[in-house]
Write an enzyme that holds these catalytic residues in place. Structure first.
Site, PDB file in Angstrom:
ATOM      1  N   CYS A  19       0.813  -1.218   0.000  1.00  0.00           N
ATOM      2  CA  CYS A  19       0.000   0.000   0.000  1.00  0.00           C
ATOM      3  C   CYS A  19       0.849   1.272   0.000  1.00  0.00           C
ATOM      4  CB  CYS A  19      -0.993   0.007   1.155  1.00  0.00           C
ATOM      5  SG  CYS A  19      -0.282  -0.057   2.811  1.00  0.00           S
ATOM      6  N   ASP A 145      -7.893   5.122  -0.788  1.00  0.00           N
ATOM      7  CA  ASP A 145      -7.345   3.906  -0.190  1.00  0.00           C
ATOM      8  C   ASP A 145      -6.627   3.089  -1.259  1.00  0.00           C
ATOM      9  OD1 ASP A 145      -6.896   1.424   0.988  1.00  0.00           O
ATOM     10  OD2 ASP A 145      -8.820   1.382   2.012  1.00  0.00           O
ATOM     11  N   HIS A 147      -5.720   0.082  -1.291  1.00  0.00           N
ATOM     12  CA  HIS A 147      -5.908  -1.360  -1.141  1.00  0.00           C
ATOM     13  C   HIS A 147      -6.867  -1.947  -2.164  1.00  0.00           C
ATOM     14  CE1 HIS A 147      -4.333  -0.008   2.739  1.00  0.00           C
ATOM     15  NE2 HIS A 147      -3.703  -1.159   2.700  1.00  0.00           N
TER      16      HIS A 147
END
Length: 192
Positions: A19, A145, A147
């Site tokens: 990440c 994000d 992810h």
């Protein structure tokens, strides 16, 4: 969000450890789009690791590993590859993110860049793409994000699965410190 580098040289996904790299790659993409021509490409994971080894931030065994990177490593890579300085904003455990709302608002108004945010108890890297202060003085950050896995079918999917969301600062981990990387390069829109 930059995602072409999702697989490493062995064909394995970088899930669970990549990440920070993906957030850094997204920032690098933004830097390239806004006129830092020193390095014309977004670095892949091996290039990021090689850069950190070359500047002696990491030992040689780091190259080819699945070790995480954080905000400080992102700053070193951005400075080395793009010659763009970054401001570090450290938010201590005892501090409230909302206290830094003016600094973040000023950054987005003056530079318009993507910010990398990471911490210790909240070690998941995230991109910060905006700030909102409500009439009640509640502070929200626009979180990107890194992810996300796969291909999106619609923009709405990013919102419904909360890969892009407005998050109230009180919902961040209050027992974590946070480091934020603010690239000091004006967006083309703001420079014009």
């Amino acid at each position: 969000m930059y995602t072409p580098d999702r697989e490493d040289d062995d064909g394995d996904l970088d899930d669970g450890w990549g990440c920070g790299y993906r957030t850094l790659q997204s920032i690098c993409s933004w830097i390239i789009q806004n006129g830092a021509p020193k390095t014309p490409d977004v670095p892949n994971i091996p290039t990021i690791q090689e850069t950190l080894v070359a500047i002696k931030d990491k030992p040689e065994r780091f190259f080819g590993s699945r070790e995480w990177i954080g905000t400080l490593e992102a700053i070193y890579v951005i400075d080395t590859l793009y010659d763009v300085s970054c401001k570090v904003l450290h938010i201590a455990r005892s501090d409230n993110i909302a206290k830094h709302a003016d600094t973040l608002r000023d950054y987005f108004e003056q530079y318009g860049g993507l910010i990398m945010m990471g911490g210790d108890m909240d070690a998941a890297s995230k991109g910060i793409a905006g700030i909102h202060v409500s009439v009640d003085q509640d502070v929200y950050l626009l979180v990107v994000d890194p992810h996300f896995v796969g291909r999106i079918k619609t923009k709405e999917e990013l919102y419904t699965k909360e890969y892009v969301k407005w998050q109230k600062v009180e919902d961040f981990v209050d027992s974590s410190f946070y480091n934020l990387c603010l690239p000091m390069l004006r967006s083309r829109e703001l420079a014009a």
